[in-house]
Motif scaffolding. Structure first.
Motif, PDB file in Angstrom:
ATOM      1  N   ARG A  50      20.545  37.507  52.535  1.00  0.00           N
ATOM      2  CA  ARG A  50      19.600  37.488  51.417  1.00  0.00           C
ATOM      3  C   ARG A  50      19.856  38.648  50.453  1.00  0.00           C
ATOM      4  O   ARG A  50      18.948  39.092  49.749  1.00  0.00           O
ATOM      5  N   ASP A  51      21.084  39.117  50.428  1.00  0.00           N
ATOM      6  CA  ASP A  51      21.458  40.192  49.504  1.00  0.00           C
ATOM      7  C   ASP A  51      21.374  39.663  48.071  1.00  0.00           C
ATOM      8  O   ASP A  51      22.078  38.723  47.709  1.00  0.00           O
ATOM      9  N   GLY A  52      20.495  40.273  47.265  1.00  0.00           N
ATOM     10  CA  GLY A  52      20.316  39.823  45.894  1.00  0.00           C
ATOM     11  C   GLY A  52      21.345  40.354  44.928  1.00  0.00           C
ATOM     12  O   GLY A  52      21.399  39.912  43.773  1.00  0.00           O
ATOM     13  N   TYR A  53      22.171  41.320  45.355  1.00  0.00           N
ATOM     14  CA  TYR A  53      23.160  41.933  44.476  1.00  0.00           C
ATOM     15  C   TYR A  53      24.521  41.250  44.584  1.00  0.00           C
ATOM     16  O   TYR A  53      25.143  40.921  43.570  1.00  0.00           O
ATOM     17  N   PHE A  54      24.996  41.070  45.829  1.00  0.00           N
ATOM     18  CA  PHE A  54      26.328  40.514  46.053  1.00  0.00           C
ATOM     19  C   PHE A  54      26.230  39.322  46.994  1.00  0.00           C
ATOM     20  O   PHE A  54      25.797  39.470  48.138  1.00  0.00           O
ATOM     21  N   PRO A  55      26.640  38.129  46.543  1.00  0.00           N
ATOM     22  CA  PRO A  55      26.611  36.960  47.424  1.00  0.00           C
ATOM     23  C   PRO A  55      27.659  37.073  48.534  1.00  0.00           C
ATOM     24  O   PRO A  55      28.462  38.013  48.571  1.00  0.00           O
ATOM     25  N   LEU A  56      27.676  36.085  49.415  1.00  0.00           N
ATOM     26  CA  LEU A  56      28.440  36.200  50.653  1.00  0.00           C
ATOM     27  C   LEU A  56      29.951  36.132  50.468  1.00  0.00           C
ATOM     28  O   LEU A  56      30.691  36.450  51.404  1.00  0.00           O
ATOM     29  N   ASP A  57      30.445  35.736  49.289  1.00  0.00           N
ATOM     30  CA  ASP A  57      31.886  35.807  49.099  1.00  0.00           C
ATOM     31  C   ASP A  57      32.373  37.249  49.088  1.00  0.00           C
ATOM     32  O   ASP A  57      33.535  37.520  49.422  1.00  0.00           O
ATOM     33  N   HIS A  58      31.489  38.193  48.746  1.00  0.00           N
ATOM     34  CA  HIS A  58      31.889  39.614  48.717  1.00  0.00           C
ATOM     35  C   HIS A  58      32.231  40.144  50.105  1.00  0.00           C
ATOM     36  O   HIS A  58      33.281  40.767  50.271  1.00  0.00           O
ATOM     37  N   PRO A  59      31.402  39.965  51.119  1.00  0.00           N
ATOM     38  CA  PRO A  59      31.822  40.450  52.441  1.00  0.00           C
ATOM     39  C   PRO A  59      32.938  39.627  53.070  1.00  0.00           C
ATOM     40  O   PRO A  59      33.749  40.157  53.840  1.00  0.00           O
ATOM     41  N   ARG A  60      32.989  38.345  52.749  1.00  0.00           N
ATOM     42  CA  ARG A  60      34.005  37.497  53.370  1.00  0.00           C
ATOM     43  C   ARG A  60      35.411  37.859  52.909  1.00  0.00           C
ATOM     44  O   ARG A  60      36.377  37.754  53.675  1.00  0.00           O
ATOM     45  N   MET A  61      35.553  38.284  51.661  1.00  0.00           N
ATOM     46  CA  MET A  61      36.885  38.614  51.145  1.00  0.00           C
ATOM     47  C   MET A  61      37.507  39.823  51.863  1.00  0.00           C
ATOM     48  O   MET A  61      38.639  39.732  52.346  1.00  0.00           O
ATOM     49  N   PRO A  62      36.825  40.965  51.972  1.00  0.00           N
ATOM     50  CA  PRO A  62      37.449  42.083  52.697  1.00  0.00           C
ATOM     51  C   PRO A  62      37.613  41.807  54.183  1.00  0.00           C
ATOM     52  O   PRO A  62      38.588  42.260  54.796  1.00  0.00           O
ATOM     53  N   ALA A  63      36.684  41.063  54.795  1.00  0.00           N
ATOM     54  CA  ALA A  63      36.834  40.741  56.209  1.00  0.00           C
ATOM     55  C   ALA A  63      38.094  39.912  56.436  1.00  0.00           C
ATOM     56  O   ALA A  63      38.842  40.129  57.401  1.00  0.00           O
ATOM     57  N   ALA A  64      38.354  38.964  55.538  1.00  0.00           N
ATOM     58  CA  ALA A  64      39.565  38.152  55.654  1.00  0.00           C
ATOM     59  C   ALA A  64      40.814  38.993  55.415  1.00  0.00           C
ATOM     60  O   ALA A  64      41.837  38.832  56.105  1.00  0.00           O
ATOM     61  N   ALA A  65      40.740  39.907  54.455  1.00  0.00           N
ATOM     62  CA  ALA A  65      41.897  40.754  54.147  1.00  0.00           C
ATOM     63  C   ALA A  65      42.231  41.704  55.292  1.00  0.00           C
ATOM     64  O   ALA A  65      43.373  42.122  55.445  1.00  0.00           O
ATOM     65  N   ALA A  66      41.225  42.044  56.111  1.00  0.00           N
ATOM     66  CA  ALA A  66      41.436  42.971  57.223  1.00  0.00           C
ATOM     67  C   ALA A  66      42.145  42.316  58.398  1.00  0.00           C
ATOM     68  O   ALA A  66      42.719  43.009  59.238  1.00  0.00           O
ATOM     69  N   GLY A  67      42.086  40.988  58.488  1.00  0.00           N
ATOM     70  CA  GLY A  67      42.741  40.305  59.598  1.00  0.00           C
ATOM     71  C   GLY A  67      42.164  40.714  60.936  1.00  0.00           C
ATOM     72  O   GLY A  67      40.950  40.868  61.098  1.00  0.00           O
ATOM     73  N   GLU A  68      43.027  40.942  61.911  1.00  0.00           N
ATOM     74  CA  GLU A  68      42.575  41.237  63.283  1.00  0.00           C
ATOM     75  C   GLU A  68      41.934  42.611  63.397  1.00  0.00           C
ATOM     76  O   GLU A  68      41.284  42.902  64.403  1.00  0.00           O
ATOM     77  N   HIS A  69      42.110  43.456  62.400  1.00  0.00           N
ATOM     78  CA  HIS A  69      41.496  44.789  62.443  1.00  0.00           C
ATOM     79  C   HIS A  69      40.075  44.793  61.884  1.00  0.00           C
ATOM     80  O   HIS A  69      39.405  45.821  61.914  1.00  0.00           O
ATOM     81  N   GLY A  70      39.629  43.655  61.365  1.00  0.00           N
ATOM     82  CA  GLY A  70      38.316  43.584  60.739  1.00  0.00           C
ATOM     83  C   GLY A  70      37.342  42.729  61.510  1.00  0.00           C
ATOM     84  O   GLY A  70      37.723  41.883  62.323  1.00  0.00           O
ATOM     85  N   GLU A  71      36.077  42.943  61.224  1.00  0.00           N
ATOM     86  CA  GLU A  71      34.991  42.203  61.862  1.00  0.00           C
ATOM     87  C   GLU A  71      33.894  42.028  60.824  1.00  0.00           C
ATOM     88  O   GLU A  71      33.594  42.957  60.062  1.00  0.00           O
ATOM     89  N   LEU A  72      33.280  40.862  60.761  1.00  0.00           N
ATOM     90  CA  LEU A  72      32.219  40.569  59.794  1.00  0.00           C
ATOM     91  C   LEU A  72      30.937  40.220  60.523  1.00  0.00           C
ATOM     92  O   LEU A  72      30.928  39.352  61.393  1.00  0.00           O
ATOM     93  N   TRP A  73      29.857  40.911  60.154  1.00  0.00           N
ATOM     94  CA  TRP A  73      28.517  40.577  60.625  1.00  0.00           C
ATOM     95  C   TRP A  73      27.698  40.135  59.414  1.00  0.00           C
ATOM     96  O   TRP A  73      27.461  40.936  58.497  1.00  0.00           O
ATOM     97  N   VAL A  74      27.271  38.895  59.397  1.00  0.00           N
ATOM     98  CA  VAL A  74      26.340  38.416  58.383  1.00  0.00           C
ATOM     99  C   VAL A  74      24.957  38.405  59.031  1.00  0.00           C
ATOM    100  O   VAL A  74      24.717  37.678  59.992  1.00  0.00           O
ATOM    101  N   GLU A  75      24.051  39.236  58.490  1.00  0.00           N
ATOM    102  CA  GLU A  75      22.746  39.458  59.112  1.00  0.00           C
ATOM    103  C   GLU A  75      21.698  38.536  58.507  1.00  0.00           C
ATOM    104  O   GLU A  75      21.395  38.620  57.314  1.00  0.00           O
TER     105      GLU A  75
END
Length: 309
Positions: A257-282
């Motif tokens: 429910r982030d009113g500033y940045f929609p969910l494509d914002h966290p998904r892009m860096p999480a994808a770019a991080a590959g196996e070293h990254g982790e994404l939590w959508v709260e």
């Protein structure tokens, strides 16, 4: 944050990336903390606070391990925040259950000097805080950034891995970040790309940053002094910085429910991080410090302790 009477004042200490000016000791709920002003490589005075790890073991459903005394969390706040905002102090108290905590005010915010560059030169402020944390004897550092601070921790980690410049911030930025990168990185509610105006809150954020009248409102209404110059050159974007962070582990946290940045914002860096990254959508979480519940902060702290080596 309440401050006790002026106590010990340490002599000036020079480090590779900062200078400590006056160190004021204050007694807090968890032991002894220190308030100081650091000096960045470009000469900006940064208000900073150190809190040691909580002395006692804490148990509960959100905490699965005792605090780590060799790990320090360095907290990078969002735009218009500062080290003494109530939500930043709450975050510091919560993370202190997992390790020591350094909080600071970015340039142009609160009691710090200089003017905000909206995430560009702020990498030097974070570098000074991380260097100070290591000077205090901590062998592991986890950087945790919120909103604007979330973008800063990504660029700082990218510069710290190889010491390469990113096209923004100049050679001093790459030199300062390159000497002591973090052992784990957490970006909460951060942007993936610059100049985003796709939501009404972000359009409101751009107004004080781009107009003289808006900068006056920022200075006197929000206690945030904003630099009038545009970025030249434009710094590496958060998502472009992420591949340079590996193999340092990255956790990206974002509210649905982030009113500033929609969910494509966290998904892009999480994808770019590959196996070293982790994404939590709260579920149900809004934006940044004020929206982060204590339970999430405890889970984040526990995860950072586990992944910081």
């Amino acid at each position: 944050m309440s401050t006790g009477p002026s106590g010990h004042v340490a002599p000036s200490t020079n480090g590779p990336h900062f200078k400590i000016r006056g160190v004021t000791r204050e007694v807090t709920w968890g032991g002894t903390s220190f308030r100081t002003f650091l000096r960045t490589v470009d000469g900006v005075r940064i208000n900073s606070v150190y809190n040691p790890a909580a002395a006692e073991r804490v148990t509960g459903k959100d905490i699965s391990r005792p605090p780590s005394h060799d790990l320090v969390f360095v907290i990078a706040h969002g735009f218009t925040g500062n080290a003494d905002r109530p939500h930043v102090r709450r975050i510091a108290r919560t993370f202190a259950r997992h390790g020591a905590v350094v909080t600071f005010s970015f340039r142009g915010h609160g009691a710090s000097g200089g003017r905000s560059t909206l995430g560009d030169r702020e990498v030097l402020d974070l570098a000074a805080a991380v260097s100070w944390a290591r000077e205090l004897g901590h062998t592991r550092v986890a950087t945790v950034g919120f909103s604007m601070g979330g973008s800063v921790v990504l660029r700082h980690a990218a510069l710290g891995g190889e010491g390469n410049g990113d096209g923004g911030g100049g050679s001093s930025a790459s030199a300062s970040a390159g000497a002591g990168g973090p052992d784990a990185v957490v970006s909460v509610s951060g942007p993936a790309r610059w100049f985003y105006r796709g939501t009404a809150p972000m359009r409101r954020v751009h107004w004080p940053a781009t107009r003289p009248s808006g900068r006056l409102v920022g200075r006197y209404g929000l206690r945030t002094r904003i630099h009038h110059r545009d970025w030249d050159p434009v710094p590496l974007s958060p998502v472009e910085a992420v591949p340079r962070i590996a193999p340092t582990p990255l956790l990206v946290v974002h509210g649905d429910r982030d009113g500033y940045f929609p969910l494509d914002h966290p998904r892009m860096p999480a994808a770019a991080a590959g196996e070293h990254g982790e994404l939590w959508v709260e579920p149900g979480m809004g934006h940044a410090e004020s929206a982060a519940p204590d339970g999430l902060l405890h889970r984040t702290g526990d995860r950072a302790v586990a992944r910081a080596g």
